[in-house]
Design an enzyme around this catalytic site. Structure first.
Site, PDB file in Angstrom:
ATOM      1  N   PRO A 131       0.339  -1.199   0.215  1.00  0.00           N
ATOM      2  CA  PRO A 131      -0.067  -0.023   0.479  1.00  0.00           C
ATOM      3  C   PRO A 131       0.746   1.275   0.014  1.00  0.00           C
ATOM      4  CG  PRO A 131       0.342  -0.812   2.458  1.00  0.00           C
ATOM      5  CD  PRO A 131       1.166  -1.785   1.101  1.00  0.00           C
ATOM      6  N   TRP A 132       0.338   2.550  -0.014  1.00  0.00           N
ATOM      7  CA  TRP A 132       0.933   4.045  -0.226  1.00  0.00           C
ATOM      8  C   TRP A 132       0.945   4.205   1.117  1.00  0.00           C
ATOM      9  CZ3 TRP A 132      -1.863   7.078   1.875  1.00  0.00           C
ATOM     10  CH2 TRP A 132      -3.504   7.328   2.250  1.00  0.00           C
ATOM     11  N   LYS A 156       4.127  -6.094  -5.771  1.00  0.00           N
ATOM     12  CA  LYS A 156       3.103  -4.439  -7.193  1.00  0.00           C
ATOM     13  C   LYS A 156       3.054  -3.695  -6.419  1.00  0.00           C
ATOM     14  CE  LYS A 156      -0.699  -2.801  -7.832  1.00  0.00           C
ATOM     15  NZ  LYS A 156      -0.854  -1.832  -7.641  1.00  0.00           N
ATOM     16  N   ALA A 158       1.805   0.180  -4.919  1.00  0.00           N
ATOM     17  CA  ALA A 158       0.741   0.624  -5.235  1.00  0.00           C
ATOM     18  C   ALA A 158       1.106   2.207  -6.287  1.00  0.00           C
ATOM     19  CB  ALA A 158       0.139   1.564  -3.578  1.00  0.00           C
ATOM     20  N   GLY A 208      -4.478  -3.012   2.616  1.00  0.00           N
ATOM     21  CA  GLY A 208      -5.047  -2.303   1.613  1.00  0.00           C
ATOM     22  C   GLY A 208      -6.585  -2.439   2.326  1.00  0.00           C
ATOM     23  N   GLU A 230      -3.833  -7.620   5.132  1.00  0.00           N
ATOM     24  CA  GLU A 230      -4.268  -6.647   6.141  1.00  0.00           C
ATOM     25  C   GLU A 230      -5.110  -5.992   5.490  1.00  0.00           C
ATOM     26  OE1 GLU A 230      -2.123  -3.073   8.132  1.00  0.00           O
ATOM     27  OE2 GLU A 230      -1.152  -4.897   7.754  1.00  0.00           O
ATOM     28  N   GLY A 232      -9.198  -3.225   6.169  1.00  0.00           N
ATOM     29  CA  GLY A 232      -9.258  -2.069   7.022  1.00  0.00           C
ATOM     30  C   GLY A 232      -9.640  -1.931   8.349  1.00  0.00           C
ATOM     31  N   CYS A 264      -2.723   1.944   9.456  1.00  0.00           N
ATOM     32  CA  CYS A 264      -3.976   1.367   9.187  1.00  0.00           C
ATOM     33  C   CYS A 264      -3.535   1.067  10.866  1.00  0.00           C
ATOM     34  CB  CYS A 264      -3.422  -0.002   9.068  1.00  0.00           C
ATOM     35  SG  CYS A 264      -1.957  -0.233   7.244  1.00  0.00           S
ATOM     36  N   GLU A 363     -14.495   2.889   8.623  1.00  0.00           N
ATOM     37  CA  GLU A 363     -13.077   3.490   8.456  1.00  0.00           C
ATOM     38  C   GLU A 363     -13.496   5.248   8.211  1.00  0.00           C
ATOM     39  OE1 GLU A 363      -9.160   1.799   7.093  1.00  0.00           O
ATOM     40  OE2 GLU A 363     -10.467   1.115   6.417  1.00  0.00           O
ATOM     41  N   PHE A 365      -9.374   6.447   7.609  1.00  0.00           N
ATOM     42  CA  PHE A 365      -8.439   6.107   7.452  1.00  0.00           C
ATOM     43  C   PHE A 365      -7.538   7.849   6.958  1.00  0.00           C
ATOM     44  CE2 PHE A 365      -4.623   4.935   4.539  1.00  0.00           C
ATOM     45  CZ  PHE A 365      -4.510   3.720   5.657  1.00  0.00           C
TER      46      PHE A 365
END
Length: 460
Positions: A131-132, A156, A158, A208, A230, A232, A264, A363, A365
């Site tokens: 993730p970013w 791979k 983000a 994500g 992993e 929300g 997270c 969530e 975030f």
């Protein structure tokens, strides 16, 4: 014409970087290289694999001066925090240090005429979809133990932080890892799902959204690949009557607003015993006043923009819904660019909230937190469990036995007492409910990246 992916910087909306997407032939070739490299890599002595991956860690850490401003441009984190170097080093060094014990054969008790033990064999090809929000910290959770355990890795990353994938690949190259054993691929969603469903992948680790996790599971259906998900979170905190309110307020402000709330395990909702409520809210607001929004390239800035305008709009909508329902905004700090569609969103504290409001159950975030009064431990436990997520929960109290007792009733992967928003690499990082499945870090992280194999040898 080759399709590309662009990083749109939250700082000024410019295209910070642009890269071509890998095509089907590129992905197939990368998979073939990885499989071939892994056949040899799995037979490299463990001590040598640890040394090689340790060099990769060294090379990655050596790039930090360049990585810090890259992170600011890619996803908005202020440069004052120095990137993710400290956490990356702590987690990586720990996983390297425990590798020998974690991967050692498990000897069974003596039985006359028999030798019995269980080994931890590499799974084969591991795909990490990173993730970013913490583009290095989250990725090392799987990359380091995955390689050490003898697997080949395809990363791979983000699209918002795709330069992080290039940094990992460069570190592997500089460290002299065998060609093909670690590869960074720039892929779109469709090609990622196609790779996962190809049958060539043995394990997928994804960090994500819940919806993203469902798509990963659907793509992997029928392949029998193992999954680490992993997803929300809506992590709660409970401040008991006996808590050190100054300490709790200072740390919970940090846990709520660090990284613009894009963590997270960030704290998204706080429950306070009625006898401590007023004192805690006063202290929390006093601390929160200092968390101001500014240019992430300025060393004095504490809070930068969110990674994308759409993410900020989601938080704005939750906040506005809560206010319409009777909640009170306390900071209401405005920034010149804090408008609809902009990633520039200042932190906010809400009181007068309840569990009919999405800001307390779904969530966020982002940099908003609701604070709610409770009558006792029982009510706090009920409300903390009233969420589809379960990553971490923190309890703030001088009574550690009470914290453990309350923690046993909370539906979560990690229970904290008097701290929050932290991963101890000696403990497994896991979640329940819609937060996901599997676990990273600790010896369990190694076990989830290997396949158990039994030896039952009879002497004639």
């Amino acid at each position: 014409m080759t399709e590309t992916v662009k990083i749109i910087s939250p700082i000024d909306g410019s295209v910070y970087a642009e890269r071509p997407l890998a095509g089907a032939e590129d992905i197939a070739a990368a998979t073939t290289r990885a499989r071939a490299a892994q056949r040899d890599w799995r037979h490299v002595p463990l001590a040598d694999r640890v040394a090689a991956v340790g060099r990769m860690v060294d090379e990655l850490l050596a790039m930090n001066d360049d990585i810090v401003p890259e992170l600011a441009w890619q996803m908005g984190r202020p440069i004052r925090f120095g990137g993710e170097k400290r956490g990356v080093e702590e987690r990586s060094r720990h996983m390297l240090a425990i590798a020998e014990d974690a991967l050692a054969p498990m000897q069974r008790p003596d039985k006359v005429g028999f030798t019995r033990y269980i080994t931890h064999e590499p799974l084969g090809l591991v795909v990490v979809v990173a993730p970013w929000n913490y583009p290095f910290l989250t990725a090392v959770n799987s990359i380091i133990p995955g390689l050490v355990a003898g697997n080949a890795l395809l990363l791979k990353h983000a699209s918002q932080t795709l330069l992080a994938g290039e940094r990992f690949a460069e570190a592997a190259r500089r460290a002299g890892l065998p060609a093909g054993i670690f590869q960074n691929l720039v892929m779109g969603h469709a090609d990622t799902e196609m790779l996962i469903g190809s049958g060539a992948v043995d394990h997928i680790n994804f960090t994500g959204s819940v919806e993203g996790g469902r798509r990963i599971e659907k793509a992997a259906a029928g392949t029998f690949a193992t999954l680490g998900l992993e997803l929300g979170g809506k992590d709660p905190a409970y401040v008991r009557a006996d808590a050190d309110l100054d300490y709790a307020a200072e740390n919970l402000v940090d846990g709520s607003f660090f990284n613009s709330g894009q963590s997270c395990c960030g704290v998204e909702r706080i429950y306070v015993h009625q006898s401590a409520y007023d004192g805690f809210v006063e202290r929390f607001l006093d601390q929160a006043q200092g968390w101001t929004l500014g240019d992430p390239l300025d060393p004095d800035t504490i809070v930068g923009p969110m990674a994308r305008g759409g993410f900020a709009d989601h938080v704005r909508q939750q906040t506005e819904e809560a206010v319409r329902g009777g909640a009170t905004r306390h900071l209401n700090a405005r920034h010149a660019r804090d408008v609809a569609g902009s990633p520039w969103l200042a932190p906010e504290v809400l009181t007068g909230v309840n569990h009919q409001m999405s800001v307390m159950r779904e969530e966020s975030f982002g940099p908003v937190v609701g604070i709610m009064k409770v009558a006792d431990d029982e009510e706090a436990i009920t409300l903390m469990n009233d969420s589809p997520y379960g990553l971490t929960a923190s309890i703030w109290t001088r009574d550690i036995d009470a914290a453990a007792r309350i923690g046993a009733e909370i539906e979560t992967g990690t229970v904290f007492a008097n701290r929050c928003d932290y991963l101890d690499p000696a403990l497994v990082w896991t979640g329940i409910k819609d937060t996901g499945k599997g676990g990273a870090l600790s010896e369990i992280g190694y076990h989830n990246l290997t396949q158990a194999k039994s030896y039952h040898l009879k002497t004639l």
